[in-house]
Structures are given as structure tokens and as C-alpha cells.
Design an enzyme around this catalytic site. Structure first.
Site, PDB file in Angstrom:
ATOM      1  CG  PHE A  44      -1.956  -1.105   1.166  1.00  0.00           C
ATOM      2  CD1 PHE A  44      -3.214  -0.853   0.645  1.00  0.00           C
ATOM      3  CD2 PHE A  44      -1.660  -2.389   1.605  1.00  0.00           C
ATOM      4  CE1 PHE A  44      -4.158  -1.861   0.573  1.00  0.00           C
ATOM      5  CE2 PHE A  44      -2.601  -3.400   1.531  1.00  0.00           C
ATOM      6  CZ  PHE A  44      -3.865  -3.140   1.017  1.00  0.00           C
ATOM      7  CD  GLU A  45      -1.027   6.004  -2.610  1.00  0.00           C
ATOM      8  OE1 GLU A  45      -1.534   5.505  -3.612  1.00  0.00           O
ATOM      9  OE2 GLU A  45      -0.943   7.220  -2.420  1.00  0.00           O
ATOM     10  CB  ALA A  46       0.333   5.215   3.414  1.00  0.00           C
ATOM     11  N   GLY A  47       2.880   2.898   2.907  1.00  0.00           N
ATOM     12  CA  GLY A  47       3.984   2.189   3.554  1.00  0.00           C
ATOM     13  C   GLY A  47       3.671   0.813   4.114  1.00  0.00           C
TER      14      GLY A  47
ATOM     15  CG  ASN B 143       0.234  10.786  -2.729  1.00  0.00           C
ATOM     16  OD1 ASN B 143      -0.104  11.966  -2.570  1.00  0.00           O
ATOM     17  ND2 ASN B 143      -0.556   9.777  -2.439  1.00  0.00           N
TER      18      ASN B 143
END
Lengths: 251, 334
Positions: A44-47, B143
Site C-alpha cells: 500500500f502506498e503509504a507504507g 504523492n
């Protein structure tokens, strides 16, 4: 919706690394992990990396994205893993898509400083669509979304045709791979890089697909029938992936 | 002309200077003593957030956000702020409460990677009104490239190269530039450093000096904290300095980056706080629904934000300890 999710889940090969968003892409990836691709790694892109998803995340940054995960890292780390060439697939959506798979999630109409409809923008989509090997798109199929020309290229597909991604400086060999809708599964013609219908869902005609598309679709020969979800897929999807019918309950 | 015909030049406005020597001079002059920085949110915002400042908000939109500090920025009617909209979701929605609600103009420029939306929850009607009004200048990013801007600033260099943005209208409306790699000749995108005037980050634990611990994903906060000229920390709990020294591996942000430490239990509410509490989806839905009508929205904001003295009153409005216990159970899945 179930058809779309099951069709998308079958596209992920076992052992693949996949960056996913919330909603249908997440359901498809969870289903793949629990059925045909148990060794795939969800990122997932947030980590969040490699979670054992107990429930569908609501945000791609919420704590479920690393629940019993392998690592809780940074956004930069995930994106750089894509930029290094390790990540096979990303799942994206958008308000508009054109025949070359370019995606718009930034604005509709108006000018840039005063748009008619402001949408969220890239988020991680531009990065993921630029840097992962293959882009998968899951979207409902209608003429409003499948447009001749997108109002804004938020995330590059094949831009204006063969060689355009490489010419722009994007990593060679990357680009849109499949578009999965409620009507059909589409791929892209090797030569022209244009979208082509590869398989129709059951009880859907080619005319119906074309009528819901704002540009001329190519058709792959032989045109196939999308496999209908099997009992095991449906059971896992309904009982384990989305028991609250959060995604599959949508029309 | 097709939208992506001109791929050599971008036309977005660079709101902040990428001058790394100016940043060095700023950091050289910054007080670096390890002193007690604990203060109220009200004091922190009035001391460290100035009109016209460029702001960065930590976390991930609705996950580990400094809600209490953001509320106070709106309550104190700060004007003409810039914002790094780096997956800005509920944080953006809060700040937009300072635009077009009869309180002047809180935001006047936004570097946007993700704004206006709340992920799977839908789009914010009020944030859209603000961004469709033509009164807020916008420059596009993604982002990762916005995260790289903080990373370049944290490194003390004027830019970093990346391979995203290329070929897109996101590039055309950004302030990035195309460069040629001096080693391989490849075409790369140069992403300019961004030193925010002030950043607000919510963390799990901090000591009185600002040595902080973050659990779960760090998103971009490792770099945001180091890039920020001024940094306001809110924390779930204060811990002793001895506790920090017992386990230095756990320190994510060191004291010398920090200007203020505010102890705010449940400070990310209604956002998610990993290992503490899940997001309050009912309240977020209520907020979104209230925005569809401007009168209802104004009344909602008066009740929740403008008319309360501090964050704890807002928590009470939202169900207080009982609701927080439910969200804790949801987070811990008990």
C-alpha cells in the site's frame, strides 16, 4: 461487481508484487491472495507491506494496511521499490480513460486554476502508473468514463501511441495491461497500443460494450468469454474478503 | 494541440524557494538547545503559525493527522497559508473550513498531490467549492514527487531526480523540470526541494524536548520533520527522556527539529491512529453530509469547531470517552 472482482483477481500471478488501492482493487487482490495467488505480496502506498488483511482497509494508509504485516515503512520506500523495477502490478481507477489507457483523476472542464469539477488529482496514481510494470484498471463501463479524449492526463497510459512512453522518459516496457469492467476485459493491441476487447462477460454482447465506449474499440480474435466466478471464488469473496458487502454490495 | 504535446516545459508556479543555502542559513540561526518545549496547542499555533506561512500536514490525510493543531489554525483565523496537499483528505477538509465561511481566506495556494477527496468515502463538497472558486492557486504533483520534495529539503539539496510525472498533464501543471542525466543521458524529472515554514505532525510519544516516536507507517514524516523550518508536534502521550534514552532506535524525530510539543490524547481523531484507535467513519460521514448544504455546514462548523474553546470539547461533542473506547476496540479488533 463480483464478476469484475473475480476477473481482476485471476490476472494476478502467484508470486507477484502488487500495489493496491482501496475498494474493488483491494477486494480483487485479497481474493487472489486467498485463492489463486497465495504468494503474492500486497503493498500500500503509504507504507504498509504484506499485511494479513483481516478487513478491507478504508484508506490506503490506515492501520489495516499493515495489520500483521511484514513491514510498516514509508511512502518513499514503496514508490522507490516500484522505481527500482520490483513491482509487477498496480491497480488504478479514474474518472476518465481513453483508447490508449491514459487516466484522468484531476479535473473535468474549466481551466486549471478554476476547473468545472475538481477531482483529487494524482495521489500515488501517476507514480504507480509510471513506475510499476503493468497497470490494471478496474472501472464501471460507460461513455462518460470511456472518452475519446481525457480532459487531463493525470496518469500516463500509452500517451498518444507506440513509443510515446519511452520518448517521454518513462521506464521502457511499462504501461497499461488490462482494463476490467462490468461488461468485459480489455487489453491493448501490441502494435497500435489501442484498447481492444479480449473477453466478454456472460450475457454481454460486443455491441453493448462498444455502445458504452466513446471511442472505437479494437477486438481481439478469437474473442473469448470471461470465465464465470467459480464456487470457491464466490465463497471466499462473500465470506472472507467482504462479508459486510462493503464493495460487492455496490451495483 | 493534444494535452501532452508540450512535454519539455511545465507551467505550474513554484510557491517556495529551492535555495538550499538560504535554508542552511535559516537552520544555522535556529535555537538548538534541548529545552522544555511543552505548551498548549493554542500557544503553539499562535507562536509558530504566521499569516502567509507555507504549511505541511503530517500523516496520511485521515491517518495519524494532527487534528487538534489543524482545528486551532482554523479557529485562530490564520490567513493566506500555503499547503502541501500530500494525500490531504480530512486534514484538507478541516483547513478548507477557513475558506468561504465568512472568516477570510485561510488557504491561498496549494501544491496538490491529492486534495478534495477522502479516498473511498467520496469527495468533499466544500473542498470542491473552494478549489473550483478560482481563489486558491494550485500546482500539481504526485504523492511520491511531493514526498521527494521533502526528501530533497531534508537532504539539504535543491532537487532530486525521479522517473514519474513524465508525459502527463500532471507534469505540465507542476513546477518540476526536465533534465538529462549526466551519466546515462536519460531524460529525468527534477523535483525541487520544499522547506515548509511550518509543519504539524501527530506522533505516538514524545519527551518534553521533542524526541518523538511514531509507530506504524511513517508516510513522509521522517522527511517532513527534517524539512520543516518550524515543527509543531502533538502526541498521544508525553514520555520521560530516560525512556527515549533506553531505546534510541525507536526515535523517529529528534528534538532539534521540533519547536513545540503538545500533549493531545486522541489527537488524530476522527482519523485513525495505529495501535490506538480506528477512524470514526460515522463522524467523517456526518461531516461530508453536512457540507452538501452551506447553511448546514456553517451550523456544523459552529458547533464542532468555531464555537468550541479546545479540542477536548470537540471530542465531547463527538461522543467522548464512550465513542473513543469503541474506536479503540475497533482498532485492536477486540
Amino acid at each position: 461487481m463480483e464478476m469484475m472482482i473475480c476477473a481482476a483477481s485471476r490476472l494476478i500471478d502467484d508470486g507477484a508484487m502488487v500495489v493496491v488501492g482501496t475498494g474493488a482493487p483491494c477486494a480483487a487482490s485479497m481474493l487472489a491472495q486467498k485463492t489463486s495467488a497465495p504468494n503474492s505480496t500486497l503493498m500500500f502506498e503509504a507504507g504498509g507491506i504484506g499485511p494479513l488483511l483481516p478487513k478491507m482497509p478504508i484508506s490506503v494508509g490506515d492501520s489495516r494496511t499493515f495489520y500483521q504485516g511484514l513491514m510498516a515503512t514509508s511512502m518513499g520506500d514503496v514508490m522507490e521499490t516500484c522505481q527500482r523495477g520490483l513491482v509487477d502490478y498496480t491497480f488504478l481507477g479514474g474518472a476518465q480513460i481513453d483508447m490508449f489507457g491514459n487516466l484522468n483523476s484531476t479535473r473535468i472542464g474549466g481551466d486549471h486554476q478554476q476547473p468545472k469539477v475538481r477531482l483529487p488529482g494524482s495521489g500515488g496514481a501517476n507514480d504507480l502508473g509510471s513506475l510499476c510494470w503493468r497497470i490494471l484498471v478496474i472501472t464501471p463501463h460507460d461513455r462518460r468514463r470511456f472518452t475519446e479524449r481525457v480532459d487531463f492526463i493525470t496518469t500516463p497510459g500509452f500517451l498518444d501511441g507506440p513509443g510515446a512512453r519511452e520518448k517521454a522518459g518513462l521506464p521502457p516496457g511499462t504501461g497499461p495491461y488490462k482494463v476490467i469492467t462490468n461488461l468485459a476485459v480489455m487489453g491493448f493491441d501490441e502494435e497500435s497500443k489501442r484498447m481492444q476487447v479480449e473477453s466478454l462477460h456472460s450475457n454481454v454482447t460486443l455491441d453493448e460494450v462498444q455502445d458504452n465506449t466513446g471511442f472505437e474499440l479494437l477486438v481481439k480474435e478469437p474473442l473469448e468469454l470471461t470465465p464465470t466466478p467459480n464456487d470457491e471464488q464466490l465463497r471466499v469473496l462473500r465470506e472472507e474478503v467482504d462479508p459486510q458487502r462493503y464493495i460487492i454490495g455496490r451495483s | 494541440m493534444t494535452p501532452h504535446e508540450d512535454q519539455q516545459h511545465s507551467e505550474g508556479e513554484l510557491f517556495t524557494s529551492p535555495d538550499c543555502d538560504a535554508a542552511r542559513e535559516y537552520f544555522r540561526a535556529k535555537p538548538k538547545g534541548m529545552v522544555d518545549k511543552v505548551m498548549s496547542v493554542t500557544d503553539a499555533v499562535s507562536r509558530f503559525v504566521g499569516d502567509g506561512d507555507y504549511l505541511a500536514s503530517g500523516g496520511f490525510g485521515g491517518d495519524r493527522i494532527a487534528t487538534a493543531v489543524l482545528h486551532e489554525i482554523v479557529r485562530q483565523k490564520k490567513q493566506n497559508l500555503g499547503l502541501a496537499g500530500h494525500t490531504a483528505t480530512h486534514d484538507f477538509q478541516i483547513l478548507c473550513a477557513g475558506n468561504q465561511t465568512g472568516r477570510g481566506q485561510l488557504l491561498d495556494r496549494v501544491d496538490s498531490a491529492y486534495i478534495v477527496g477522502l479516498e473511498a468515502r467520496g469527495l468533499s463538497p466544500h473542498a470542491r467549492r473552494v478549489m473550483q472558486s478560482g481563489t486558491v492557486s494550485v500546482c500539481e504533483w504526485s504523492n511520491y514527487t511531493l514526498a521527494l520534495r521533502f526528501q530533497a529539503a531534508a537532504m539539504g539539496v535543491p532537487f532530486l531526480p525521479a522517473r514519474s510525472l513524465a508525459g502527463s498533464d500532471t507534469f505540465r501543471h507542476s513546477a518540476a523540470k526536465r533534465i538529462e542525466c549526466p551519466f546515462t543521458g536519460e531524460s529525468l524529472i527534477a523535483i525541487p526541494a520544499l522547506w515548509p515554514d511550518v509543519a504539524v505532525i501527530h506522533v505516538h510519544e514524545s519527551d518534553r524536548y521533542g524526541n518523538c516516536r511514531i509507530r506504524g507507517t511513517s508516510v513522509s514524516d521522517w522527511h517532513v520533520a527534517r524539512a520543516a523550518k518550524k515543527l509543531i508536534i502533538s502526541c498521544e502521550r508525553l514520555i520521560e527522556n530516560e525512556e527515549v534514552r533506553r531505546d534510541p532506535t525507536s526515535t523517529t524525530i529528534p528534538f532539534y527539529c521540533v519547536d513545540a510539543v503538545c500533549e493531545v490524547p486522541s489527537g488524530s481523531y476522527p482519523g485513525n491512529m495505529p495501535y490506538e484507535y480506528f477512524s470514526d467513519e460515522d463522524h467523517l460521514r456526518e461531516w461530508l453530509t453536512a457540507e452538501s448544504d452551506t447553511d448546514t455546514h456553517r451550523e456544523f462548523l459552529n458547533r464542532m469547531l468555531f464555537g468550541v474553546r479546545e479540542f477536548s470539547e470537540y471530542l465531547e461533542q463527538c461522543g467522548g470517552a464512550v465513542r473513543l473506547e469503541e474506536l479503540r476496540n475497533e482498532e485492536l479488533m477486540v
